[in-house]
Design an enzyme around this catalytic site. Structure first.
Site, PDB file in Angstrom:
ATOM      1  N   ASP A 102       0.825  -1.213   0.000  1.00 54.46           N
ATOM      2  CA  ASP A 102       0.000   0.000   0.000  1.00 54.46           C
ATOM      3  C   ASP A 102       0.858   1.261   0.000  1.00 54.46           C
ATOM      4  O   ASP A 102       2.003   1.258   0.424  1.00 54.46           O
ATOM      5  CB  ASP A 102      -0.907   0.018   1.233  1.00 54.46           C
ATOM      6  CG  ASP A 102      -0.099  -0.075   2.519  1.00 54.46           C
ATOM      7  OD1 ASP A 102       0.862  -0.883   2.562  1.00 54.46           O
ATOM      8  OD2 ASP A 102      -0.399   0.663   3.472  1.00 54.46           O
ATOM      9  N   GLU A 103       0.255   2.316  -0.491  1.00 53.64           N
ATOM     10  CA  GLU A 103       0.769   3.674  -0.329  1.00 53.64           C
ATOM     11  C   GLU A 103       2.238   3.832  -0.704  1.00 53.64           C
ATOM     12  O   GLU A 103       3.001   4.484   0.000  1.00 53.64           O
ATOM     13  CB  GLU A 103       0.553   4.151   1.114  1.00 53.64           C
ATOM     14  CG  GLU A 103      -0.911   4.202   1.512  1.00 53.64           C
ATOM     15  CD  GLU A 103      -1.105   4.800   2.913  1.00 53.64           C
ATOM     16  OE1 GLU A 103      -2.116   5.503   3.088  1.00 53.64           O
ATOM     17  OE2 GLU A 103      -0.265   4.574   3.795  1.00 53.64           O
ATOM     18  N   SER A 104       2.631   3.248  -1.796  1.00 52.43           N
ATOM     19  CA  SER A 104       3.973   3.485  -2.296  1.00 52.43           C
ATOM     20  C   SER A 104       3.855   4.637  -3.289  1.00 52.43           C
ATOM     21  O   SER A 104       3.207   4.498  -4.321  1.00 52.43           O
ATOM     22  CB  SER A 104       4.479   2.205  -2.973  1.00 52.43           C
ATOM     23  OG  SER A 104       5.783   2.375  -3.426  1.00 52.43           O
TER      24      SER A 104
END
Lengths: 670, 670
Positions: B309-311
């Site tokens: 997530d959230e890279s």
């Protein structure tokens, strides 16, 4: 990107309010104060090691929560921080009776300095520093200017926990050690074996726990964890292996140690049992030699407790071999046989480089001078020991299961004035130990049996004898009680949770009101009334009420103030509010008690609460208005109170004394 | 010599009151009931092993406390006991997605029989058995006659705890597992790595915790302890190692894994950070191969979560080597580069015999069918995954830090009606997971963020979709909440202790009253208002109030009832008592808030409470008496309520809705 609280203005004007417990040996106020905010810094000036760093980190974590300084503060080196910790050397790494626990703490002009000769001394000072934190106006915190020179009055300040009758997991022991450190107690006496359970792993004799523990015991790894946890807080761990009596659990796996043929089972009932080691067989000493060697290796403290209490001699008298041995060796009494046993095991301890501690039964004329006598039966045993040249520690007044109030035990001194001891003899009195026997405590109830009363007794052990104002003690004890909760103890939240379970609802205000004015009956009464055993679930009202609940002393003070000046509106209003609450709790209590089978035995107390409340209201209004009560009111009320005092049941009202005074005074209104 | 309670009369007449949570698939009442007293006995009829014995012992311990059956009851063999447990076989020893958790429980005519195909199934049934205990008259207990056939609706019923942003010690994890078992959740998703901390010991790469954890991490031994503790309760442990983003803490010790040169420090701030593994270097995969091998060995579950997530791709865009790699390999976007990375690490997992779980960002057209998608951004990702042939678990509605009420999330279904899935696709939806993100929780506050709301969601995962009566859920949730406290959770006692600390006194009734009607603002609002970071002490009012406090739903019900029939005396009296209490709390609250710097930000809420109380009193008396309020009263009151809704601060009132209704109705009285 850190916390946004602004740096407060320089600290100039925080008036010191003394809430310290135990009171330091010397304290004076000083000019200035130290602001605590998000710029706060700590440094270590001189000697530094991992133990000091860890103690400092623990202090910072608590300070963070208490006073909103940031988490994860780095500990600096040098002398330019807000709080400078200056320690001369490590002192002993294994905490010892000879530890120098003194420290000097100076706070002035936005700087604090903590000086100590040893790491343990610094730890004691850190606890004091945390206790000094005060509000600084409405939005910040500060430590007021003080100059404190402190050291303990007694070197041995202990707490014993009996983990034999009920097992207490490591988490309970560790939070207890945190509480002990907070009040500067320094000996954890770990009662590890009992008729009802053998609680420490022996690798040489695996059947000790294998057959004698119900699977509830400390592994050696856990014991080492506890010892390290205690040492990190400057607390000694003195293990106790009670013998020759109180040994049923040993005999389940090793019946050959016993004086009767066996077989044995783990005892479920409490009291004095007959099982005892056979002191006449060499094989007993061979076993103990190996066992003590193993335990001496596990427990680093210089002292080991071998019990010695309540050996009734019945199995010895019933065993012809033992009778024969006694005749052959000119041993006339079982008491003398126990002395023979004590001397033999004391020799074993010597060989393994340990000093022996024993309960006061071990005190006999030829007791080796090396043995420390722990007195559980009375102060005079301690004086006798000292006159005989033996060191001693006092426990007789400090039995927590007697449910005495803090007021009742606070003034009991390890060095009582009545005994005429020379200075040298007095010096043999090392200190005292609180005793938490295990019959009626389980992990979720033990904290409230120990705390906060232990804090008052810790003050007796640490502070000058001249610190003896009971009312001031209670004022500070109320604050200390919350500090103890903040370090993780559950003496307030545990009973509250228990009350919710009993009520079966979060809506348990009425039950809380009842709980605020009752306490558990003492050990003996509960034992007799309930015939308790290890099989008894500890889940009744008695298990969720607190000894010496705050309302006891509070009501005493209010009544005293009101009787001194019955026109004083504040005291009157507070009393009326309290009594109104008792009356108002009536219907709710009835509803809760009727739906809760576990409250069956508490129903009479519940019904009585409204009666007491109305009595209080009547007395206060009569005294306020100078209006006499109807004829017979006072005598009827006093009868009620007497009946309540002599009741059967598992909880006692703690408010009958002040009510009696109120009724007595109101009865005189003419 | 055991407990003295007499054997109660045979059980004949206990009316079943359904307080079960989660509700079983099928339940019917049956004739008779089973008395619980000191003659109670339990036997295991057929298959028996250590895990089943331990589970039965845990049940007996809880039963002892709950219903006063004796401690240390021996478990018999055979079929003649009061409760017979009849299990066909052990099932899988490592809990698995395919576990048969079904059971049948029959209680009738003083006997109970629990049948299951597996040990885990029996455990589920034991929890139900404990929930069936009722009072049997005033002094005893019984289990009413029932016939229950039960099995879960979804196979994957999880709770995720983020231990990266704030570390949670093993004791917190273990009490959480006890709570999970009590509500039949079966997957503990252990989020172990974050920008703010690396929490699991790697022996191959010791700098991961050595430099990335502040010393706060689980040793492998502790991890094994947790895994065993979970397995003993039929709970799987799925570890998560989040990558390629959320990896700062890895890079502190191993900067060569990063996409920027470093050096890196443990992140103290929250949010999405730029640090990311370099997906273009073979050395990254070599490192991960070895790391995954080590972890695959430590964690026995068939699934491993690799985050995803959230890279944000910023470091990748800023690194010319990575840009070159993307061109060479025709990778157009950073999203595509992440897909490349996912495919590579998924291959590594395959080599180590693990299935991959990833957050919904990993869902790309060419995602291997083996990967389980955990949807945190919305239900439709799950439907998309299913259409693509991937299994999925739903988390989007179940974010505990959103502070939604149980009512708000209770009806959110892993299988939403709106998405048109075939039966086969629907079958790919394995279940759901609650998420407890770690920014704002610490050991003493985490329980109240999870419980009791998690119990309501657990019911969604276990019970038939037709179980959807919100009011009935709340009725049972109140009971369940106390059961969860009895297994060791601190979601009630923790906040209470926190309030005492804030008040600085046990005399904190006024603050409790305030706390009963407020809850924490959601994650985002607190983050924005307080600029929280890992350095922020979590010690304000917001940390000691509970999401969805019981008063929220209670007041809603009372107002609804009162508005339906304003002559109903009980509703009116209860409402008046509540509003009176708010008004009465005013002076006490002011005093507490003024002396407590940590309450500074809560002062506006404290001041408002009396205003709301008076508003409620005015409205109720107006409606009861049919008397109109002065002109402008309603509009001024509604303005006040609107202002309270749009306030700044860290706690929200949860009672504004019902007040609005009351004011609206009272405003119409003419």
């Amino acid at each position: 990107m850190t916390n946004v609280a602004a740096h407060a203005a320089s600290c100039t004007n925080v008036a010191f309010v003394n809430t310290l417990m135990p009171q330091p040996a010397k304290i004076a106020t000083a000019p200035g104060c130290l602001t605590l905010d998000n710029t706060f810094s700590v440094s270590i000036a001189a000697y530094r090691d991992a133990r000091l760093d860890a103690a400092t980190e623990r202090m910072l974590n608590r300070l963070s929560r208490l006073a909103a300084v940031p988490h994860h503060l780095a500990i600096q080196s040098g002398t330019s921080a807000d709080l400078v910790i200056d320690v001369k050397g490590q002192g002993s790494v294994v905490p010892s009776l000879d530890d120098d626990e003194s420290y000097v703490l100076n706070v002035t002009n936005d700087h604090a300095r903590l000086e100590a000769n040893t790491v343990v001394g610094a730890m004691r000072g850190m606890e004091t520093f945390l206790q000094l934190v005060q509000a600084n106006g409405g939005s910040g915190f500060a430590v007021p200017g003080v100059e404190i020179h402190d050291q303990p009055r007694f070197r041995w300040r202990g707490l014993m926990i009996d983990t034999g009758r009920h097992f207490e997991p490591v988490s309970v022991i560790e939070r207890t050690l945190d509480g002990m450190a907070a009040v500067k107690l320094n000996v954890f006496h770990w009662h590890l074996t009992e008729d009802q359970g053998f609680r420490i792993e022996s690798r040489r004799f695996p059947k000790l726990t294998g057959m004698g523990s119900d699977g509830l015991y400390y592994t050696q790894e856990q014991a080492r964890e506890v010892i390290a946890y205690a040492a990190a807080r400057g607390i000694r761990v003195v293990p106790e292996f009670d013998m020759p009596g109180h040994t049923t659990s040993w005999l389940v796996g090793y019946p050959e140690l016993g004086s009767a043929p066996g077989p044995y089972e783990v005892q479920r009932t409490f009291g004095v049992h007959d099982a005892a080691f056979d002191p006449t067989r060499e094989s007993t000493y061979k076993f103990l030699d190996e066992f003590i060697e193993e335990m001496a290796d596990l427990f680093p403290d210089a002292y080991m407790h071998l019990g010695g209490d309540e050996s009734n001699g019945k199995q010895w008298r019933a065993n012809p071999e033992i009778e024969r041995f006694m005749k052959e060796h000119n041993i006339a009494t079982t008491q003398a046989l126990q002395t023979y046993f004590s001397q033999r095991v004391e020799k074993l301890l010597e060989q393994h480089h340990k000093h022996m501690v024993g309960w006061d039964e071990v005190l006999q004329p030829n007791l080796p001078k090396d043995v420390v006598v722990q007195s559980w039966r009375g102060t005079h045993y301690l004086a006798d020991a000292a006159r005989q040249g033996n060191q001693g520690i006092l426990s007789a007044p400090y039995y927590l299961d007697h449910m005495d109030s803090a007021a009742q035990v606070y003034l009991a001194d390890p060095l009582p004035g009545g005994e005429q001891l020379t200075a040298e003899q007095a010096n043999l009195v090392l200190g005292g130990e609180l005793c938490m026997w295990g019959e009626h405590v389980v992990p979720r109830t033990i904290d409230s049996r120990i705390w906060p009363r232990a804090a008052a007794i810790a003050e007796r052990f640490w502070s000058p004898a001249s610190v003896n104002d009971v009312n001031d003690m209670y004022r500070r004890l109320g604050v200390m009680s919350l500090r103890l909760e903040a370090v993780g103890l559950t003496h307030i939240s545990g009973p509250e949770a228990g009350l919710r379970q009993l009520a079966g609802s979060e809506d348990d205000g009425a039950l809380r009101t009842l709980a605020s004015v009752v306490q558990p009956v003492d050990f003996g009464q509960r034992y007799r009334e309930q015939r308790t055993s290890q099989l008894t679930p500890m889940n009744l009202l008695v298990d969720s009420v607190r000894p010496d609940p705050p309302m006891r002393h509070e009501l005493e003070m209010l009544v005293e103030g009101f009787l001194a000046d019955s026109s004083h509106k504040k005291n009157r209003d507070e009393l009326m509010a309290i009594f109104h609450q008792w009356v108002a709790a009536g219907p709710g209590l009835e509803a809760i008690a009727n739906r809760s089978p576990l409250l069956a035995d508490a129903r009479p107390r519940a019904a009585e609460l409204s009666v007491l409340g109305r009595m209080g209201l009547d007395a206060v209004s009569s005294l306020s208005a100078g209006k006499r009560r109807p004829a017979g009111w006072a005598s009827r009320s006093l009868e009620t109170l007497t009946r309540d005092k002599n009741h059967n049941g598992l909880v006692d009202f703690v408010v009958l004394g002040p009510l009696e005074k109120l009724v007595g005074a109101a009865g005189k209104v003419r």
